[in-house]
Scaffold this motif. Structure first.
Motif, PDB file in Angstrom:
ATOM      1  N   ARG A  19       0.815  -1.220   0.000  1.00  0.00           N
ATOM      2  CA  ARG A  19       0.000   0.000   0.000  1.00  0.00           C
ATOM      3  C   ARG A  19       0.845   1.266   0.000  1.00  0.00           C
ATOM      4  NH1 ARG A  19      -2.130   2.973   4.344  1.00  0.00           N
ATOM      5  NH2 ARG A  19      -1.451   1.367   5.811  1.00  0.00           N
ATOM      6  N   LYS A  20       2.046   1.201   0.519  1.00  0.00           N
ATOM      7  CA  LYS A  20       2.886   2.395   0.648  1.00  0.00           C
ATOM      8  C   LYS A  20       3.611   2.753  -0.655  1.00  0.00           C
ATOM      9  CE  LYS A  20       2.023   2.868   5.088  1.00  0.00           C
ATOM     10  NZ  LYS A  20       1.303   4.023   5.657  1.00  0.00           N
ATOM     11  N   ASN A  21       3.578   1.858  -1.642  1.00  0.00           N
ATOM     12  CA  ASN A  21       4.119   2.165  -2.967  1.00  0.00           C
ATOM     13  C   ASN A  21       5.619   2.429  -2.955  1.00  0.00           C
ATOM     14  OD1 ASN A  21       4.010   2.565  -5.752  1.00  0.00           O
ATOM     15  ND2 ASN A  21       3.410   4.715  -5.586  1.00  0.00           N
ATOM     16  N   HIS A  22       6.355   1.669  -2.179  1.00  0.00           N
ATOM     17  CA  HIS A  22       7.816   1.816  -2.178  1.00  0.00           C
ATOM     18  C   HIS A  22       8.418   1.487  -3.542  1.00  0.00           C
ATOM     19  CE1 HIS A  22       7.121   1.383   2.235  1.00  0.00           C
ATOM     20  NE2 HIS A  22       8.122   2.237   2.304  1.00  0.00           N
ATOM     21  N   ILE A  23       7.838   0.525  -4.234  1.00  0.00           N
ATOM     22  CA  ILE A  23       8.410   0.125  -5.521  1.00  0.00           C
ATOM     23  C   ILE A  23       8.285   1.266  -6.530  1.00  0.00           C
ATOM     24  CG2 ILE A  23       8.097  -1.459  -7.468  1.00  0.00           C
ATOM     25  CD1 ILE A  23       7.456  -3.637  -5.446  1.00  0.00           C
ATOM     26  N   GLY A  24       7.145   1.946  -6.546  1.00  0.00           N
ATOM     27  CA  GLY A  24       7.010   3.111  -7.417  1.00  0.00           C
ATOM     28  C   GLY A  24       7.982   4.210  -7.036  1.00  0.00           C
ATOM     29  N   LEU A  25       8.181   4.421  -5.751  1.00  0.00           N
ATOM     30  CA  LEU A  25       9.133   5.426  -5.287  1.00  0.00           C
ATOM     31  C   LEU A  25      10.551   5.065  -5.712  1.00  0.00           C
ATOM     32  CD1 LEU A  25      10.098   7.846  -3.682  1.00  0.00           C
ATOM     33  CD2 LEU A  25       9.852   6.507  -1.586  1.00  0.00           C
ATOM     34  N   LEU A  26      10.916   3.805  -5.604  1.00  0.00           N
ATOM     35  CA  LEU A  26      12.261   3.383  -6.004  1.00  0.00           C
ATOM     36  C   LEU A  26      12.482   3.576  -7.495  1.00  0.00           C
ATOM     37  CD1 LEU A  26      12.520   0.214  -3.768  1.00  0.00           C
ATOM     38  CD2 LEU A  26      14.008   2.218  -3.625  1.00  0.00           C
ATOM     39  N   ARG A  27      11.461   3.337  -8.284  1.00  0.00           N
ATOM     40  CA  ARG A  27      11.587   3.560  -9.723  1.00  0.00           C
ATOM     41  C   ARG A  27      11.836   5.042 -10.002  1.00  0.00           C
ATOM     42  NH1 ARG A  27       6.878   1.131 -13.310  1.00  0.00           N
ATOM     43  NH2 ARG A  27       7.713  -0.731 -12.274  1.00  0.00           N
ATOM     44  N   ALA A  28      11.075   5.919  -9.326  1.00  0.00           N
ATOM     45  CA  ALA A  28      11.278   7.351  -9.503  1.00  0.00           C
ATOM     46  C   ALA A  28      12.652   7.773  -8.987  1.00  0.00           C
ATOM     47  CB  ALA A  28      10.175   8.123  -8.778  1.00  0.00           C
ATOM     48  N   PHE A  29      13.072   7.215  -7.871  1.00  0.00           N
ATOM     49  CA  PHE A  29      14.365   7.577  -7.294  1.00  0.00           C
ATOM     50  C   PHE A  29      15.511   7.156  -8.210  1.00  0.00           C
ATOM     51  CE2 PHE A  29      17.915   6.492  -4.308  1.00  0.00           C
ATOM     52  CZ  PHE A  29      18.239   7.805  -3.974  1.00  0.00           C
ATOM     53  N   ALA A  30      15.387   6.013  -8.843  1.00  0.00           N
ATOM     54  CA  ALA A  30      16.422   5.583  -9.787  1.00  0.00           C
ATOM     55  C   ALA A  30      16.562   6.590 -10.925  1.00  0.00           C
ATOM     56  CB  ALA A  30      16.085   4.199 -10.336  1.00  0.00           C
ATOM     57  N   ARG A  31      15.457   7.113 -11.422  1.00  0.00           N
ATOM     58  CA  ARG A  31      15.506   8.132 -12.473  1.00  0.00           C
ATOM     59  C   ARG A  31      16.134   9.419 -11.953  1.00  0.00           C
ATOM     60  NH1 ARG A  31      10.299   9.496 -15.590  1.00  0.00           N
ATOM     61  NH2 ARG A  31      11.905  10.526 -16.854  1.00  0.00           N
ATOM     62  N   LEU A  32      15.812   9.794 -10.732  1.00  0.00           N
ATOM     63  CA  LEU A  32      16.400  10.997 -10.147  1.00  0.00           C
ATOM     64  C   LEU A  32      17.910  10.877 -10.025  1.00  0.00           C
ATOM     65  CD1 LEU A  32      13.715  11.576  -7.385  1.00  0.00           C
ATOM     66  CD2 LEU A  32      14.221  13.181  -9.240  1.00  0.00           C
ATOM     67  N   ARG A  33      18.389   9.720  -9.649  1.00  0.00           N
ATOM     68  CA  ARG A  33      19.836   9.506  -9.569  1.00  0.00           C
ATOM     69  C   ARG A  33      20.479   9.627 -10.948  1.00  0.00           C
ATOM     70  NH1 ARG A  33      22.858   9.726  -5.040  1.00  0.00           N
ATOM     71  NH2 ARG A  33      24.327   8.397  -6.158  1.00  0.00           N
ATOM     72  N   ARG A  34      19.814   9.092 -11.967  1.00  0.00           N
ATOM     73  CA  ARG A  34      20.368   9.192 -13.324  1.00  0.00           C
ATOM     74  C   ARG A  34      20.375  10.642 -13.807  1.00  0.00           C
ATOM     75  NH1 ARG A  34      17.291   4.379 -14.022  1.00  0.00           N
ATOM     76  NH2 ARG A  34      15.604   5.519 -15.089  1.00  0.00           N
ATOM     77  N   LEU A  35      19.406  11.431 -13.322  1.00  0.00           N
ATOM     78  CA  LEU A  35      19.363  12.848 -13.676  1.00  0.00           C
ATOM     79  C   LEU A  35      20.423  13.669 -12.939  1.00  0.00           C
ATOM     80  CD1 LEU A  35      15.493  13.425 -13.712  1.00  0.00           C
ATOM     81  CD2 LEU A  35      17.035  13.525 -15.686  1.00  0.00           C
ATOM     82  N   THR A  75       6.582   8.776 -13.730  1.00  0.00           N
ATOM     83  CA  THR A  75       7.220   9.918 -14.386  1.00  0.00           C
ATOM     84  C   THR A  75       6.813  11.220 -13.706  1.00  0.00           C
ATOM     85  OG1 THR A  75       7.283   8.766 -16.518  1.00  0.00           O
ATOM     86  CG2 THR A  75       7.468  11.171 -16.567  1.00  0.00           C
ATOM     87  N   ALA A  76       5.531  11.344 -13.391  1.00  0.00           N
ATOM     88  CA  ALA A  76       5.052  12.548 -12.708  1.00  0.00           C
ATOM     89  C   ALA A  76       5.675  12.666 -11.319  1.00  0.00           C
ATOM     90  CB  ALA A  76       3.527  12.521 -12.609  1.00  0.00           C
ATOM     91  N   LEU A  77       5.845  11.547 -10.646  1.00  0.00           N
ATOM     92  CA  LEU A  77       6.482  11.562  -9.326  1.00  0.00           C
ATOM     93  C   LEU A  77       7.922  12.048  -9.439  1.00  0.00           C
ATOM     94  CD1 LEU A  77       6.468  10.950  -6.299  1.00  0.00           C
ATOM     95  CD2 LEU A  77       6.963   8.551  -6.852  1.00  0.00           C
ATOM     96  N   THR A  78       8.645  11.523 -10.427  1.00  0.00           N
ATOM     97  CA  THR A  78      10.024  11.954 -10.651  1.00  0.00           C
ATOM     98  C   THR A  78      10.082  13.452 -10.923  1.00  0.00           C
ATOM     99  OG1 THR A  78      10.545   9.791 -11.606  1.00  0.00           O
ATOM    100  CG2 THR A  78      12.089  11.583 -12.039  1.00  0.00           C
ATOM    101  N   GLU A  79       9.217  13.928 -11.805  1.00  0.00           N
ATOM    102  CA  GLU A  79       9.233  15.336 -12.187  1.00  0.00           C
ATOM    103  C   GLU A  79       8.861  16.241 -11.018  1.00  0.00           C
ATOM    104  OE1 GLU A  79       6.621  15.467 -15.510  1.00  0.00           O
ATOM    105  OE2 GLU A  79       8.114  14.674 -16.922  1.00  0.00           O
ATOM    106  N   ALA A  80       7.901  15.796 -10.195  1.00  0.00           N
ATOM    107  CA  ALA A  80       7.503  16.620  -9.050  1.00  0.00           C
ATOM    108  C   ALA A  80       8.661  16.785  -8.074  1.00  0.00           C
ATOM    109  CB  ALA A  80       6.306  15.981  -8.354  1.00  0.00           C
ATOM    110  N   ILE A  81       9.376  15.707  -7.815  1.00  0.00           N
ATOM    111  CA  ILE A  81      10.518  15.780  -6.895  1.00  0.00           C
ATOM    112  C   ILE A  81      11.633  16.619  -7.498  1.00  0.00           C
ATOM    113  CG2 ILE A  81      12.284  14.428  -5.701  1.00  0.00           C
ATOM    114  CD1 ILE A  81      10.236  12.072  -5.735  1.00  0.00           C
ATOM    115  N   TRP A  82      11.949  16.369  -8.764  1.00  0.00           N
ATOM    116  CA  TRP A  82      13.045  17.078  -9.432  1.00  0.00           C
ATOM    117  C   TRP A  82      12.754  18.580  -9.491  1.00  0.00           C
ATOM    118  CZ3 TRP A  82      17.876  15.996 -10.659  1.00  0.00           C
ATOM    119  CH2 TRP A  82      18.552  16.792 -11.589  1.00  0.00           C
ATOM    120  N   THR A  83      11.535  18.934  -9.855  1.00  0.00           N
ATOM    121  CA  THR A  83      11.172  20.351  -9.945  1.00  0.00           C
ATOM    122  C   THR A  83      11.269  21.028  -8.590  1.00  0.00           C
ATOM    123  OG1 THR A  83       9.676  19.888 -11.794  1.00  0.00           O
ATOM    124  CG2 THR A  83       9.352  21.960 -10.613  1.00  0.00           C
TER     125      THR A  83
END
Length: 385
Positions: free
Chosen positions: A221-237, A338-346
């Motif tokens: 329910r906490k969606n850690h896997i989705g967060l990890l996917r977004a975090f991996a993209r943030l690291r690549r950025l 993708t939206a999660l990644t962009e929200a954090i990055w922005t």
């Protein structure tokens, strides 16, 4: 008036319901010196037969509060009262009561005491795919029965109130929305406090350097896997941050660790299991962002604690997080990585936006003052008795 509170979760549980119960009891103790309170608790044991660590020994209360340990274990009482539904009134163990407040979904039978049950969420009905199957089956039997038999119901949020009406047919007048209270210990740190906090956190397993924080049991329910996917993209950025995940393993946690390995994040993700409760204020205050992309929350205590700490937050646009945020957090669709990644990055690159969320969060958290919570609860106790 004699008031009993089922306090076992307050004694033992470190997650949200336990903390809700402890904050409520201590807030009541600060404002109500007239009524008599009995904190009822039963010993709870973990694997191996050892008693679980006690987080509150219920000993630091004023004279109108007393703690009473029940003669059976919590497991035995749960089996008797809620699985077998044995008609043994709690007053046989506690002595006379006018009101019994059960803050963890289910209440024992009473002889004459009016019963209040707190319902924190209806995960097992709203998003059953994110509820542990055995717990879902138990709550599916126990919660409807307790909701119908209770004299009054507290809901953590307006969203949970609506769910109770829609899914369990509860009459509106039988429900009061009583939000979780904000603890004063969660506050913005000065630069000196932040430096001292980082030194303390280092000794508790938090490496040096900037980090994003997420707090909650490791479960689907906490969606850690989705967060990890977004975090991996943030690291690549190019984000230099670590991800700190504070929470104990729950059901279905194994894919979370697998996702860390799959994305090559083992060196930049820190798991904090059984993190010392006294260090939580530093953990929040020293984080650059709180990220809470849950698929469903009955309340969302980590958001409240982040706002109190002056830490900007990116949270899911699912109940009840927008309600609790009140415009003081960045909202995002938890299914859209993708939206999660962009929200954090922005937000990471917009100091003005972070400062505005910080300001709004500190203002919003005033709506959750413990005194306000306690006064609402005492008023309902009196009305019911």
């Amino acid at each position: 008036m004699k008031i009993g509170i089922d306090y076992t979760v307050g004694v033992y549980q470190g997650s949200g319901i336990g903390r809700y119960t402890r904050v409520l009891a201590h807030a009541l103790a600060a404002v109500d010196h007239e009524n008599e309170y009995t904190l009822l608790w039963a010993r709870a044991y973990g694997q191996g037969g050892r008693e679980l660590p006690r987080l509150d020994r219920a000993s630091s209360f004023p004279p109108n509060f007393r703690a009473r340990r029940l003669p059976l274990t919590n497991r035995a009482l749960t089996a008797g009262w809620h699985r077998l539904r044995l008609p043994v009134p709690v007053e046989a163990l506690s002595g006379p009561l006018d009101v019994l407040h059960a803050p963890d979904f289910v209440a024992p039978p009473t002889r004459r005491a009016r019963r209040i049950v707190t319902i924190h969420d209806l995960t097992f009905l709203v998003v059953p795919q994110y509820a542990h199957p055995p717990l879902r089956a138990y709550l599916g039997r126990a919660v409807p029965h307790n909701v119908q038999s209770a004299d009054h119901i507290f809901a953590d949020s307006e969203a949970t109130r609506r769910d109770l009406i829609r899914l369990l047919g509860v009459a509106e007048e039988r429900i009061s929305v009583v939000h979780v209270a904000a603890e004063a210990r969660f506050h913005p740190f000065t630069e000196e406090e932040r430096a001292a906090g980082r030194r303390t956190l280092a000794g508790a397993g938090v490496p040096d350097g900037p980090y994003f924080l997420t707090v909650g049991t490791l479960e689907p329910r906490k969606n850690h896997i989705g967060l990890l996917r977004a975090f991996a993209r943030l690291r690549r950025l190019g984000a230099p941050h670590r991800l700190v995940i504070a929470g104990q393993p729950g059901w279905g946690f194994e894919p979370i660790f697998a996702a860390v390995e799959r994305h090559g994040l083992a060196e930049v993700v820190t798991f904090l299991d059984f993190f010392p409760d006294p260090l939580l204020p530093a953990l929040y205050a020293c984080a650059d962002l709180l990220i809470l992309p849950s698929f469903y929350e009955g309340f969302g205590i980590p958001l409240l604690e982040a706002m109190g700490s002056g830490t900007p937050a990116v949270v899911a646009d699912r109940p009840s997080l927008p309600e609790i945020a009140g415009g003081a957090a960045r909202l995002v669709d938890p299914d859209d990585h993708t939206a999660l990644t962009e929200a954090i990055w922005t937000l990471l690159h917009d100091a003005g936006a972070r400062e505005e969320l910080r300001r709004r969060g500190l203002e919003r958290v005033r709506d959750f003052a413990p005194r306000r919570l306690a006064e609402l609860v005492v008023a309902r106790y009196r009305a019911l008795a």
